[in-house]
Design a protein around this motif. Structure first.
Motif, PDB file in Angstrom:
ATOM      1  N   ASP A 119       0.840  -1.212   0.000  1.00  0.00           N
ATOM      2  CA  ASP A 119       0.000   0.000   0.000  1.00  0.00           C
ATOM      3  C   ASP A 119       0.868   1.252   0.000  1.00  0.00           C
ATOM      4  OD1 ASP A 119      -1.762  -2.142   1.815  1.00  0.00           O
ATOM      5  OD2 ASP A 119      -2.896  -0.946   0.353  1.00  0.00           O
ATOM      6  N   ARG A 177     -12.223   6.405   5.566  1.00  0.00           N
ATOM      7  CA  ARG A 177     -11.378   6.303   4.366  1.00  0.00           C
ATOM      8  C   ARG A 177     -11.622   7.437   3.371  1.00  0.00           C
ATOM      9  NH1 ARG A 177      -9.983   0.094   3.013  1.00  0.00           N
ATOM     10  NH2 ARG A 177      -8.072   1.157   2.338  1.00  0.00           N
ATOM     11  N   LYS A 216      -8.655   1.291  -6.754  1.00  0.00           N
ATOM     12  CA  LYS A 216      -9.465   0.567  -5.767  1.00  0.00           C
ATOM     13  C   LYS A 216     -10.448   1.508  -5.144  1.00  0.00           C
ATOM     14  CE  LYS A 216      -6.311   1.155  -1.803  1.00  0.00           C
ATOM     15  NZ  LYS A 216      -5.364   0.504  -0.914  1.00  0.00           N
ATOM     16  N   HIS A 217     -11.511   1.082  -4.457  1.00  0.00           N
ATOM     17  CA  HIS A 217     -11.979  -0.297  -4.296  1.00  0.00           C
ATOM     18  C   HIS A 217     -13.236  -0.435  -5.145  1.00  0.00           C
ATOM     19  CE1 HIS A 217      -9.808   1.078  -0.705  1.00  0.00           C
ATOM     20  NE2 HIS A 217      -9.422  -0.156  -0.548  1.00  0.00           N
ATOM     21  N   ASP A 295      -9.937  -7.461  -2.467  1.00  0.00           N
ATOM     22  CA  ASP A 295      -9.413  -6.846  -1.264  1.00  0.00           C
ATOM     23  C   ASP A 295      -9.200  -7.984  -0.267  1.00  0.00           C
ATOM     24  OD1 ASP A 295     -10.165  -3.681   0.375  1.00  0.00           O
ATOM     25  OD2 ASP A 295      -8.571  -5.140   0.687  1.00  0.00           O
ATOM     26  N   GLU A 506      -8.673   3.345   7.326  1.00  0.00           N
ATOM     27  CA  GLU A 506      -9.490   2.132   7.394  1.00  0.00           C
ATOM     28  C   GLU A 506      -9.898   1.798   8.821  1.00  0.00           C
ATOM     29  OE1 GLU A 506      -7.884  -1.247   5.408  1.00  0.00           O
ATOM     30  OE2 GLU A 506      -9.624  -2.495   5.866  1.00  0.00           O
TER      31      GLU A 506
END
Ligand code: GLC
Length: 754
Positions: A119, A177, A216-217, A295, A506
């Protein structure tokens, strides 16, 4: 669309079943000889040749990604040696990556190199501002440079794939997020997604400084009900296509190599098992040729969703929907071979996934250069150039929210300045929640306190008190009174308040987005002393600060700016930098207004203040605390002479829109000029404003520039309920201004049918 796809499955399944017998290299079905057989590209030919040698188990191995812990390392190395693992995540450092790579390249039968993912969201070791902050710079070119530096540092450490950019559009400040995404607007989010993809992947993917990106996501994760992390998302096809899909489409058009399927349940079908989004839209309509990684364990979580009966069913649903690689959940490794042998999953699907994965590995040059150069790693990270770039990005990410009576910029010759708040002296919080390996370089982090100390004149007395701290529970009376006493002794107080870095990101949703703990009580007490207060916010989401917005003379939104936080904030506080940042998310007045965003619909009873029966509240205005696109400067920009080169626009044409912007102040600055439109009548109601373009314009004091926009008719369309992008003739309003609420300059035009 979906049924056409399912028919194709049945046909293909029949064609490939015969192939799925024993464990000899299960050759993929020879494509039927066609008249105009397209010659395979050299890479595709290599992929095809390798695929033909692979056993079913070796193919499935490429679809498996693990995050090795110390306790599992040896077991995973054993599986790598048997071609049963294709990718690792959370392995970084050239030496450590090479250790695993050596097993794959030298001990396995097919010597297929591993793909290392991490990440690297806003920096590897040189940490840039969190994405929500970076986006406030509205500077795609600079963003691309920062992403490329992050890629260079990561690649030197053996990482060849980042799980970024996170392009989820979100209007949910309770959701932690929101800190990672591109804010509330799909058009801006699309521009920024493109910049990040190009930055990470560079001109050539096999360049030593390039890494594969991962949008993403996918998809809809930024709209969790009640802002609760991992919660259900439920939206119309129009909202999905208008708001949440565009940045992904932009990333695909920019050549993103991978996508990551999301955790969330989307309209009753979890995103990691969603054939409509993954196959119909992503691989079908958009022709995405890269691969999709799930994920973390989101394929196995189809069971928890109640969408799969068990892990085996989850594995089938994941691969059939279009998830090519299973991150960390084991279900592909445990069940895919059996499912193929039982003819529940056609070999065709396995071959397709493996082809896409191998192609990215070839494109990255991993087969030719599987190892990181251990001698280069240190010399390429935390260089002066990288840190200077981080400073530049940080400076442009700062948003000046209030500056009454030009309290700011402060003089460097101020006799004494009080710096209050533990965040001002924190080295970890400036890095934000996805700080990658920034935590290995805390000594490089400039705090706001150190930034101020290094900016003021040597005669200035800098006082510091940590104050009540940033905790959800309250700080002590003693700490609060110490802070007040410290402020009293200074000519000006800079209070740094907000959230700690782990209060966003997150698994960090909040039901309140006020300043946590007793920070506001402390700010009020300091304000009551009469010492002028400059509030500097450090936070990962919009906060509700109505009292501060009303009573304090100056407010600076500094987010989490990364390694150079302190230098950037000090540069703005003392005027070395004229702030130019503009918000990419709306700041609500209170929680009750959420979700609140600029691109609202007009409703049948718009609030025009004429009567009771309008779309409004009885206890709060409809307007936000600070609107999307808002940001002040130390100078004044005046807009005039809005002009369109025509009042009618054909579907194939474009409007030229010009406006004069003058810097009528005494300091140079950069203004972000925004162009909005409104489609007044359409078969699907359209928002009262929609950003369609923006320009950065640098102006010296007294300088005027004519800013020109080219507005193609193609930007005036919208998605209808059938998922089609349509242009409908009719009347449009147009604004050019300093933010989404600025109606100073307005015009209108007609989109004609031909
Ligand atoms: C996390 C995140 C995702 C990240 C992945 C690997 O749960 O949802 O954004 O890339 O796992 O760390």
């Amino acid at each position: 669309m979906r049924y056409r796809f399912m028919t194709a499955i049945i046909f293909v399944a029949v064609a490939s079943m015969a192939q799925a017998q024993g464990t000899a290299p299960a050759a993929s079905p020879k494509p039927a000889p066609s008249k105009n057989k397209k010659a395979l590209s050299p890479v595709d030919a290599k992929v095809q040749a390798l695929l033909a040698k692979m056993t079913l188990e070796e193919k499935i191995g490429q679809m498996i990604q693990y995050s090795p812990w110390k306790s599992t390392e040896d077991k995973i190395k054993g599986e790598i040696a048997k071609d049963e693992v294709g990718s690792l995540l959370n392995v970084y450092g050239a030496k450590r990556a090479n250790e695993f790579q050596k097993v794959a390249v030298e001990q396995s039968r097919l010597h297929i190199p591993l793909l290392f993912g991490l990440d690297v969201i806003h920096g590897y070791k040189t940490i840039f501002p969190i994405p929500l902050a970076e986006d406030c710079a509205w500077n795609p070119a600079l963003l691309e440079k920062c992403a490329h530096v992050a890629a260079q540092e990561a690649s030197a450490a053996g990482v060849k794939w980042t799980f970024a950019p996170m392009v989820d559009v979100s209007r949910e400040p309770r959701w932690g997020r929101i800190s990672e995404g591109s804010g509330e607007d799909p058009a801006l989010g699309s521009v920024l997604a493109t910049a990040r993809v190009k930055g990470f992947q560079g001109e050539h993917l096999d360049d030593p400084n390039s890494i594969a990106a991962c949008a993403k996501h996918f998809v809809g994760y930024g709209a969790p009900i009640a802002g609760r992390e991992y919660n259900t998302t439920d939206m119309s096809e129009v909202t999905l296509r208008e708001i949440h899909l565009p940045p992904f489409k932009a990333a695909v058009e920019a050549g993103v190599e991978t996508l990551m399927s999301a955790f969330n349940d989307l309209n009753g079908v979890p995103a990691s098992g969603n054939t409509h989004t993954l196959r119909d839209i992503l691989k079908g309509e958009w022709g995405f040729k890269g691969f999709v990684v799930s994920d973390w364990a989101s394929v196995q979580q189809l069971v928890s969703h109640g969408y799969a009966a068990d892990d085996k069913d989850a594995a089938a649903k994941g691969i059939l929907a279009g998830v090519d690689m299973d991150m960390q959940s084991h279900v592909y490794g445990d069940h895919l071979a059996e499912l193929v042998k039982e003819k529940k999953v056609p070999l065709f699907f396995i071959d397709g996934a493996v082809r896409r994965i191998l192609k990215v590995k070839y494109d990255l040059g991993l087969f030719d250069n599987p190892y990181a150069d251990e001698s280069k790693e240190d010399g390429l990270t935390l260089t002066k150039d990288n840190l200077d770039l981080a400073l530049q990005e940080a400076e442009q990410s700062i948003v000046l929210l209030k500056n009454e009576k030009n309290l700011l910029p402060l003089s460097k010759d101020v006799k004494s300045i009080a710096v209050i708040g533990s965040l001002a002296d924190s080295k970890m919080d400036p890095l934000g929640s996805w700080h990658c390996r920034g935590e290995d370089a805390l000594d490089k982090v400039s705090t706001i306190l150190s930034g101020i100390k290094s900016s003021v004149s040597k005669d200035c007395q800098v006082l510091y008190a940590p104050g009540v701290g940033v905790t959800v529970d309250s700080g002590t009376d003693k700490a609060l009174s110490q802070a007040v006493d410290t402020a009293k002794r200074a000519q000006v107080a800079v209070v740094v308040a907000g959230e700690t870095q782990d209060m966003s990101g997150e698994a960090a949703a909040r039901t309140s987005i006020d300043l946590p703990g007793r920070q506001e009580e402390m700010i009020k007490a300091i304000q009551a002393t009469g010492v002028p207060v400059v509030l500097v916010l450090m936070n990962g989401r919009p906060l509700t600060i109505p009292w501060e917005a009303e009573h304090l003379p100056a407010i600076v939104e500094s987010w989490f700016l990364g390694t150079r936080q302190g230098n950037a904030v000090a540069a703005v506080l003392f005027g070395d930098v004229n702030p130019s940042g503009k918000l990419v998310v709306t700041f609500p007045r209170n929680l009750g207004q959420i979700p609140i965003y600029y691109a609202q619909m007009n409703t049948g009873r718009p609030a025009v203040g004429k009567e009771k029966w309008e779309s409004k509240y009885i206890d709060c205005p409809n307007t936000p605390q600070f609107p999307f696109g808002f940001g002040l400067s130390y100078t004044q920009y005046d807009y005039s002479n809005l002009a369109l080169d025509s009042k009618t626009l054909k579907p194939s044409g474009a409007l030229k829109v010009t406006v004069d912007v003058k810097n009528s102040g005494s300091v140079a600055g950069t203004e972000i000029v925004q162009l909005y439109i409104r489609d007044l009548v359409a078969s699907i109601t359209q928002p009262v404003r929609k950003l369609v373009d923006f320009k950065r314009v640098e102006l010296a004091p007294g300088e005027t520039k004519t800013v020109e926009f080219d507005l193609p008719a193609s930007k005036l369309g919208f998605y209808n309920e059938q998922g089609k992008y349509v242009l409908e003739p009719g009347s449009f309003n147009l604004w050019v201004g300093r933010d989404s609420s600025d109606s100073t300059l307005q015009d209108s035009f007609q989109l004609v049918s031909k």
